[in-house]
Design a protein around this motif. Structure first.
Motif, short mmCIF file in Angstrom:
data_model
loop_
_atom_site.label_atom_id
_atom_site.label_comp_id
_atom_site.label_asym_id
_atom_site.label_seq_id
_atom_site.Cartn_x
_atom_site.Cartn_y
_atom_site.Cartn_z
N ILE A 129 134.35 -10.45 41.36
CA ILE A 129 134.54 -11.06 39.94
C ILE A 129 135.84 -11.88 39.92
O ILE A 129 135.80 -13.11 39.65
CB ILE A 129 134.35 -10.12 38.83
N HIS A 130 136.76 -11.20 40.38
CA HIS A 130 138.23 -12.00 40.51
C HIS A 130 138.30 -12.98 41.27
O HIS A 130 138.69 -14.13 40.88
CB HIS A 130 139.19 -10.81 41.01
N THR A 131 137.51 -12.86 42.49
CA THR A 131 137.42 -13.98 43.54
C THR A 131 136.58 -15.28 42.80
O THR A 131 137.26 -16.57 43.19
CB THR A 131 136.90 -13.71 44.65
N PHE A 132 135.51 -14.97 42.08
CA PHE A 132 134.58 -16.08 41.52
C PHE A 132 135.62 -16.83 40.52
O PHE A 132 135.43 -17.99 40.41
CB PHE A 132 133.65 -15.49 41.11
N PHE A 133 136.45 -16.08 39.74
CA PHE A 133 137.29 -16.86 38.70
C PHE A 133 138.67 -17.00 39.14
O PHE A 133 139.80 -17.16 38.18
CB PHE A 133 137.08 -15.81 37.41
N ASN A 134 139.13 -17.00 40.30
CA ASN A 134 140.32 -17.05 40.70
C ASN A 134 141.04 -18.49 40.22
O ASN A 134 142.37 -18.27 39.95
CB ASN A 134 140.57 -17.36 42.30
N ARG A 135 140.62 -19.51 39.90
CA ARG A 135 140.97 -20.56 39.44
C ARG A 135 141.30 -20.54 38.15
O ARG A 135 142.26 -21.48 37.67
CB ARG A 135 139.90 -21.99 39.61
N VAL A 136 140.98 -19.59 37.07
CA VAL A 136 141.26 -19.62 35.72
C VAL A 136 142.07 -18.19 35.60
O VAL A 136 142.02 -17.60 34.54
CB VAL A 136 140.10 -19.71 34.98
N LYS A 137 142.56 -17.70 36.67
CA LYS A 137 143.36 -16.61 36.42
C LYS A 137 144.77 -16.76 35.63
O LYS A 137 145.30 -18.03 35.90
CB LYS A 137 144.05 -15.80 37.98
N LEU A 138 144.97 -16.09 34.96
CA LEU A 138 146.13 -16.22 33.94
C LEU A 138 147.51 -16.20 34.72
O LEU A 138 147.80 -15.03 35.58
CB LEU A 138 146.54 -15.25 32.99
#
Length: 190
Positions: A129-138
């Motif tokens: 999940i974290h990898t998938f959303f890496n571009r929108v990590k705070l």
């Protein structure tokens, strides 16, 4: 008997549609319905010849989604800010000291969703999940109670319904066909 009138698929349609443990090439695991797996395999010209019946599910933990209740104006101004994490214990136990932990932005948090993981490593699922959303990590710096600057790294700026859908797609194995369009905040086929 594998004659057209009595194929293996017909027998299972009538008799069996339980869950089966599937381990994908990327290390993720799923507890998907047998017929769903069969359909995926048949699409690529493959087949299943035997069933191993494991009826006991192994509860391995929880994937959770949290919302910050911070008084910090910088944090409060961020729309669709969620922490995505995992725990082997209960979520309430995991977050009980949130206001003194930089991981939780030094504030109380609200549990928005909890997904019990069965027959899957919750840390690996969290990683996907974290990898998938890496571009929108705070990207934020928070001072702990001793004044040390910390960088919490499990917070993402993404709508809740998208997070839920991504978890479903990872479990079904379909996630490899999608990417997250962060500008339009939607999932798109690759």
């Amino acid at each position: 008997d594998r004659s057209p009138s009595r194929g293996l698929g017909d027998v299972y349609k009538r008799q069996f549609d339980g869950r089966t443990r599937v381990i994908f090439e990327n290390g993720t695991e799923s507890n998907m319905k047998y017929r769903s797996l069969r359909k995926i395999l048949e699409k690529d010209g493959k087949s299943i010849s035997a069933i191993v019946n494991e009826s006991k599910d192994n509860a391995t933990g929880f994937i959770y989604i949290l919302r910050s209740l911070s008084d910090n104006h910088e944090v409060r101004a961020i729309e669709n800010l969620y922490k995505i994490g995992y725990t082997s214990n209960s979520v309430s136990e995991r977050i009980k000291n949130a206001r003194t932990d930089p991981t939780y932005l030094m504030a109380e948090v609200e549990s928005i969703a909890e997904f019990q993981t069965l027959n899957v490593n919750p840390q690996k699922l969290e990683n996907l999940i974290h990898t998938f959303f890496n571009r929108v990590k705070l990207d934020i710096k928070i001072k702990d109670d001793k004044g040390n600057v910390k960088s919490p790294n499990e917070w993402y700026v993404v709508p809740l319904d998208i997070i839920r859908r991504v978890i479903e797609l990872i479990i079904s194995g379909e996630i490899t066909s999608y990417r997250y369009d962060d500008l339009n905040q939607r999932l798109v086929l690759k």
